[in-house]
Design an enzyme around this catalytic site. Sequence first.
Site, PDB file in Angstrom:
ATOM      1  N   CYS A   1       1.164 -16.987  98.861  1.00 19.09           N
ATOM      2  CA  CYS A   1      -0.136 -16.413  98.517  1.00 19.09           C
ATOM      3  C   CYS A   1      -0.299 -15.069  99.226  1.00 19.09           C
ATOM      4  CB  CYS A   1      -1.243 -17.376  98.937  1.00 19.09           C
ATOM      5  SG  CYS A   1      -2.913 -16.735  98.658  1.00 19.09           S
TER       6      CYS A   1
ATOM      7  N   CYS B   1      -3.299 -15.546 102.015  1.00 21.76           N
ATOM      8  CA  CYS B   1      -3.250 -16.390 103.215  1.00 21.76           C
ATOM      9  C   CYS B   1      -1.851 -16.868 103.575  1.00 21.76           C
ATOM     10  CB  CYS B   1      -4.174 -17.591 103.056  1.00 21.76           C
ATOM     11  SG  CYS B   1      -3.590 -18.788 101.821  1.00 21.76           S
TER      12      CYS B   1
ATOM     13  N   CYS C   1      -5.150 -20.949  94.980  1.00 20.66           N
ATOM     14  CA  CYS C   1      -4.582 -21.394  96.247  1.00 20.66           C
ATOM     15  C   CYS C   1      -5.569 -22.343  96.919  1.00 20.66           C
ATOM     16  CB  CYS C   1      -4.320 -20.180  97.132  1.00 20.66           C
ATOM     17  SG  CYS C   1      -3.824 -20.595  98.820  1.00 20.66           S
TER      18      CYS C   1
ATOM     19  N   CYS D   1      -7.217 -20.752 100.426  1.00 25.82           N
ATOM     20  CA  CYS D   1      -8.150 -19.616 100.459  1.00 25.82           C
ATOM     21  C   CYS D   1      -8.876 -19.363  99.143  1.00 25.82           C
ATOM     22  CB  CYS D   1      -7.408 -18.351 100.884  1.00 25.82           C
ATOM     23  SG  CYS D   1      -6.277 -17.722  99.622  1.00 25.82           S
TER      24      CYS D   1
ATOM     25  N   CYS E   1       1.470 -19.647  84.656  1.00 20.97           N
ATOM     26  CA  CYS E   1       1.519 -18.218  84.333  1.00 20.97           C
ATOM     27  C   CYS E   1       0.738 -17.490  85.422  1.00 20.97           C
ATOM     28  CB  CYS E   1       0.891 -18.008  82.961  1.00 20.97           C
ATOM     29  SG  CYS E   1       1.004 -16.333  82.336  1.00 20.97           S
TER      30      CYS E   1
END
Length: 201
Positions: free
Chosen positions: A117, A120, A166, A169, A189
């Site tokens: 990510c 984070c 995510c 976060c 995607c």
Amino acid sequence: MFDTHQSEDPASRKTTRRSFFGTAVLMAAGIYWWSMNKNRPVEAPKPSGPPEEVTIVEFSDSGARQGAVKELKVVKSEGQWRQQLSGNAFDITRHEDTEMAFTGQYWNEHRPGLYRCICCNTALFSSETKFESGTGWPSFYQPVAPENIVSIRDSSFGMVRTAVACRLCDAHLGHVFNDGPPPTGLRYCINSASLRFVKSS
């Protein structure tokens, strides 16, 4: 007999002029307010309590699973996210924008590695599950750990889709569709701008 000016009321003309000028002043004030505020960052409301605790699975940069851990959700203000992220990454991860197809950094990435990510650093996807979907976005048939991803119903643009974010976060990543390859039949995607690629050593 045909002179209509004689029948006009001077008081009526005054009222019409006054209404016109009043409307013009209000419009000018509205335009000024809009121009002053259109680019001002909007601060997200502060959470009322402590951040929620979530469980995610940690991975080394080489892709080795290191086990589940409990972490406090990452919560930042709009200003803090703007300082940390590029404009494109901010719009996509914090405001659910979408990058144009075939423009992202990783749609054509073939090296082995891990995708984390951008907000984070949570491990999200592995190159082992990445495939060529022909869509112009990085596509994966499963996340590196289901615990690290959240699915959200998305009914924007008159469609019903499943958005993915995510877990740690709440960064918007992209969408998941049911037209992927075996073994899952899924296609995650994902926007390149939501990811940070770590090449396997």
